[in-house]
Write a protein that holds these residues in place. Structure first.
Motif, short mmCIF file in Angstrom:
data_model
loop_
_atom_site.label_atom_id
_atom_site.label_comp_id
_atom_site.label_asym_id
_atom_site.label_seq_id
_atom_site.Cartn_x
_atom_site.Cartn_y
_atom_site.Cartn_z
N THR A 138 -62.41 -36.35 94.59
CA THR A 138 -62.20 -35.32 93.57
C THR A 138 -63.17 -34.16 93.77
O THR A 138 -62.77 -33.00 93.85
N ASP A 139 -64.43 -34.46 93.90
CA ASP A 139 -65.42 -33.41 94.09
C ASP A 139 -65.10 -32.55 95.30
O ASP A 139 -65.12 -31.33 95.22
N ALA A 140 -64.80 -33.21 96.40
CA ALA A 140 -64.57 -32.49 97.64
C ALA A 140 -63.36 -31.57 97.49
O ALA A 140 -63.43 -30.39 97.86
N ALA A 141 -62.26 -32.08 96.91
CA ALA A 141 -61.07 -31.25 96.77
C ALA A 141 -61.37 -30.03 95.90
O ALA A 141 -60.92 -28.92 96.19
N SER A 142 -62.14 -30.22 94.84
CA SER A 142 -62.38 -29.08 93.97
C SER A 142 -63.35 -28.09 94.62
O SER A 142 -63.21 -26.88 94.47
N ILE A 143 -64.33 -28.58 95.38
CA ILE A 143 -65.20 -27.63 96.10
C ILE A 143 -64.38 -26.86 97.14
O ILE A 143 -64.52 -25.65 97.29
N ALA A 144 -63.48 -27.57 97.83
CA ALA A 144 -62.66 -26.91 98.84
C ALA A 144 -61.85 -25.78 98.21
O ALA A 144 -61.65 -24.73 98.82
N GLN A 145 -61.40 -26.00 96.95
CA GLN A 145 -60.55 -24.99 96.32
C GLN A 145 -61.33 -23.94 95.54
O GLN A 145 -60.94 -22.77 95.47
N GLN A 146 -62.46 -24.36 94.91
CA GLN A 146 -63.14 -23.42 94.00
C GLN A 146 -64.60 -23.18 94.33
O GLN A 146 -65.28 -22.42 93.65
N GLY A 147 -65.13 -23.88 95.29
CA GLY A 147 -66.56 -23.80 95.54
C GLY A 147 -67.30 -24.74 94.59
O GLY A 147 -66.69 -25.39 93.75
N ASN A 148 -68.63 -24.84 94.74
CA ASN A 148 -69.36 -25.78 93.89
C ASN A 148 -70.13 -25.09 92.77
O ASN A 148 -70.91 -25.72 92.06
N GLY A 149 -69.96 -23.77 92.61
CA GLY A 149 -70.64 -23.06 91.53
C GLY A 149 -72.13 -22.89 91.77
O GLY A 149 -72.85 -22.40 90.92
N LYS A 150 -72.61 -23.33 92.93
CA LYS A 150 -74.05 -23.17 93.21
C LYS A 150 -74.23 -22.40 94.51
O LYS A 150 -75.22 -22.59 95.22
N TYR B 115 -61.94 -33.51 104.62
CA TYR B 115 -61.22 -32.78 105.67
C TYR B 115 -60.74 -33.69 106.80
O TYR B 115 -59.66 -33.49 107.36
N SER B 116 -61.52 -34.72 107.11
CA SER B 116 -61.08 -35.59 108.22
C SER B 116 -59.81 -36.35 107.83
O SER B 116 -59.02 -36.73 108.68
N ALA B 117 -59.63 -36.57 106.51
CA ALA B 117 -58.46 -37.33 106.07
C ALA B 117 -57.22 -36.44 105.87
O ALA B 117 -56.12 -36.95 105.68
N LEU B 118 -57.37 -35.10 105.92
CA LEU B 118 -56.20 -34.24 105.73
C LEU B 118 -55.25 -34.39 106.92
O LEU B 118 -55.69 -34.50 108.06
N PRO B 119 -53.94 -34.40 106.65
CA PRO B 119 -52.98 -34.50 107.76
C PRO B 119 -53.06 -33.27 108.67
O PRO B 119 -53.47 -32.19 108.23
N LEU B 120 -52.66 -33.45 109.92
CA LEU B 120 -52.65 -32.32 110.84
C LEU B 120 -51.58 -31.34 110.40
O LEU B 120 -50.42 -31.71 110.25
N PRO B 121 -51.94 -30.08 110.17
CA PRO B 121 -50.95 -29.10 109.72
C PRO B 121 -49.82 -28.94 110.74
O PRO B 121 -50.07 -28.77 111.94
N ALA B 122 -48.58 -29.01 110.25
CA ALA B 122 -47.42 -28.95 111.15
C ALA B 122 -47.39 -27.64 111.93
O ALA B 122 -46.96 -27.60 113.08
N ARG B 123 -47.93 -26.57 111.32
CA ARG B 123 -47.87 -25.27 112.01
C ARG B 123 -48.66 -25.27 113.32
O ARG B 123 -48.50 -24.40 114.16
N LEU B 124 -49.57 -26.26 113.48
CA LEU B 124 -50.36 -26.30 114.71
C LEU B 124 -49.73 -27.16 115.80
O LEU B 124 -50.21 -27.19 116.93
N ALA B 125 -48.64 -27.88 115.44
CA ALA B 125 -48.05 -28.80 116.41
C ALA B 125 -47.52 -28.05 117.63
O ALA B 125 -47.64 -28.52 118.76
N THR B 126 -46.91 -26.91 117.41
CA THR B 126 -46.37 -26.13 118.53
C THR B 126 -46.88 -24.70 118.47
O THR B 126 -46.23 -23.82 117.95
N PRO B 127 -48.08 -24.47 118.99
CA PRO B 127 -48.66 -23.13 118.97
C PRO B 127 -47.89 -22.20 119.90
O PRO B 127 -47.23 -22.67 120.83
N PRO B 128 -47.95 -20.89 119.63
CA PRO B 128 -47.29 -19.95 120.53
C PRO B 128 -47.87 -20.08 121.94
O PRO B 128 -49.08 -20.29 122.09
#
Lengths: 213, 312
Positions: free
Chosen positions: A19-31, A99-112
């Motif tokens: 929970t903490d990590a997701a909210s820092i990723a989205q909003q920062g930690n306020g510090k 971040y290590s647990a986030l799935p690999l973004p599909a947009r990176l599967a086939t780069p230009p």
């Protein structure tokens, strides 16, 4: 040692850390730590236009080490150092795991596709042993998918990011690498070779579950 | 166990005396090119040789065979599957696809065969030398001499050696083990410290290497997937010279001589697949094939009799 850190990160209770990590990723930690996603993307896939690196799917122990190194100054960077320093030790561990647990973004599967460059491919796949330069894939794995906690993936990273790190090692602003392996590699490369090899790796497809065992 | 290193050093000196030729001048640097026609001197510098570039491999059927040889050499488990019993490739020990000086390059070997080998007591063709690597280093079995595998590897070695003098020991041939002695007898405990600092990053704390998609990126140094007790790398002088010249990868020549010997001993004091010539028990096998201080087989290190728990 790094492996042990990885295990420790896994032992952190799921609920609180996540929970903490997701909210820092989205909003920062306020510090003082800014929202990570503003630069690293909502999916953690980075930004190829600005050269902000992908974090999604990288090894947790590697990510934690980099955040610690920004905080301690072993890896110097004017953008990331203030962010990492504003995070507590626990927050750094939680964000690395998140971040290590986030799935690999599909947009990176086939780069230009990059424009074909024989120099880049030769350095990546064969190296140049007349300069004590192994192929990059001997340490970063075939296709540049990375190996374990010590050898981060290059596939799926923006070309501008790969090139900037090679220059950082040449200039000495990044000097946190084990056994000075990357300092030695980077110092052998010409500016043209840096661009060529960075372009080659950035154009490699990223298989689902590329990194790790 | 305490006595072994002393005995080892003593016999080392003896061994050195019985092989007076000092062919490789430096531990890591190849000798400067010397004129082949120069007047004979007592210790002539070995001539240098640079192999042709991969891009010079010709087109056509011969070129195809040479390319096949290169592929077998660099991806042996996939390309010579039936004859390989571990995950290693030839190029793991003969770096840069068999081209690198001081890692027993193919161009340093080709012109030195046929050769009498103490290991099997007769004159070996180059093909038979290759068969030996499959049996021991690859822990597999020997492909027939007229098989596509041996012929392709011979074609690759022949092509790489074009223009090299025949029957002449070249600078950078073999591993640089002549005159390479440990300042103090090698020590297991010191070797463990070197291993943790300079090797475990890649080869793993347990020596089993690191794999991605079931393929070695970093090869195992001991255990069931590594070279067996009959392989040249299990002898301390070969291992120390290889390590000093080539490891850590890309940082060859940076370890002290002592560190290289200590870590070679640490590596070679671990269990690995049994010697295929196993003679019924460890003592008999040592007496028959490993009666040299360079082999730890059949000796007791850290309370363990090496070879007694070898797999297979």
């Amino acid at each position: 040692m790094l492996r042990t850190l990885g295990l420790l990160a896994l032992l952190i209770p799921l609920g609180a850390g996540a929970t903490d990590a997701a909210s820092i990723a989205q909003q920062g930690n306020g510090k003082g730590a800014a929202p990570c996603m503003a630069c690293h993307g909502p999916d953690g896939g980075g930004n190829s236009a600005t050269g902000f690196p992908r974090l999604a799917g990288l090894d947790a122990a590697y990510l934690k080490q980099q955040l610690d190194d920004f905080a301690s100054g072993a890896r110097a960077n004017p953008v990331m150092q203030p962010n990492a320093s504003a995070l507590s030790e626990d927050e750094r561990a939680a964000l690395a795991k998140y971040y290590s647990a986030l799935p690999l973004p599909a947009r990176l599967a086939t780069p230009p596709a990059a424009k074909p460059d024989a120099d880049g491919e030769r350095l990546a796949a064969r190296g140049d042993w007349s300069r004590d330069l192994p192929a990059c894939v001997q340490c970063h794995a075939p296709g540049g998918v990375g190996v374990g906690a010590n050898f981060p993936p290059l596939a799926g990273q923006p070309a501008a990011y790969i090139a900037s790190q090679l220059r950082a090692w040449q200039q000495g602003t990044r000097h946190n690498d084990p056994l000075q392996l990357m300092q030695h590699v980077a110092k052998q490369l010409t500016p043209q070779e840096i661009d060529a090899v960075a372009g080659w790796f950035a154009a490699q497809p990223l298989p689902a579950r590329g990194n790790g065992p | 166990m305490k006595r072994l290193p002393v005995a080892l050093l003593a016999t080392l000196t003896l061994a050195a005396c019985s092989h007076p030729a000092a062919e490789t001048p430096g531990a890591t640097k190849p000798a400067p090119a010397a004129s082949v026609a120069s007047a004979p001197v007592k210790h002539p510098a070995a001539p240098a040789f640079a192999p042709p570039a991969d891009s010079d491999i010709p087109a056509g059927p011969l070129g195809d065979e040479i390319r096949l040889g290169r592929a077998i050499f660099t991806d042996t488990p996939a390309q010579a599957h039936d004859y390989v019993g571990n995950g290693l490739s030839c190029s793991n020990c003969h770096l840069d696809a068999g081209r690198l000086a001081n890692s027993a390059p193919l161009w340093g070997a080709w012109g030195m065969y046929p050769q009498y080998r103490k290991k099997n007591g007769h004159v070996n063709s180059f093909g038979e030398r290759l068969q030996g690597c499959f049996r021991y280093s690859m822990n597999g079995k020997a492909p027939p001499l007229d098989s596509d595998i041996i012929v392709a590897l011979e074609s690759y070695a022949w092509w790489m050696s074009k223009g090299a003098p025949n029957g002449v020991k070249l600078a950078g041939a073999g591993y640089p083990k002549q005159d390479f002695k440990p300042p103090q007898p090698p020590d297991y405990a010191r070797g463990a410290v070197v291993y943790a600092k300079d090797c475990a990053l890649c080869h793993g704390a347990d020596g089993q290497g690191q794999q991605v998609n079931d393929r070695n990126v970093f090869p195992p140094l001991w255990g069931p997937q590594s070279f067996n007790w009959g392989a040249g790398m299990h002898e301390l002088d070969n291992a120390a010279a290889f390590i000093k010249a080539n490891m850590p990868l890309s940082r060859g020549g940076t370890l002290s001589d002592q560190d290289a010997w200590d870590v070679a001993m640490y590596m070679d004091a671990h269990e690995r697949p049994q010697d295929p010539r196993y003679a019924g028990d460890v003592a008999a096998t040592r007496a028959k094939y490993h009666d040299t201080p360079m082999s730890l087989y059949g000796t007791t290190v850290n309370g363990h009799l090496l070879g007694s728990e070898a797999s297979k």
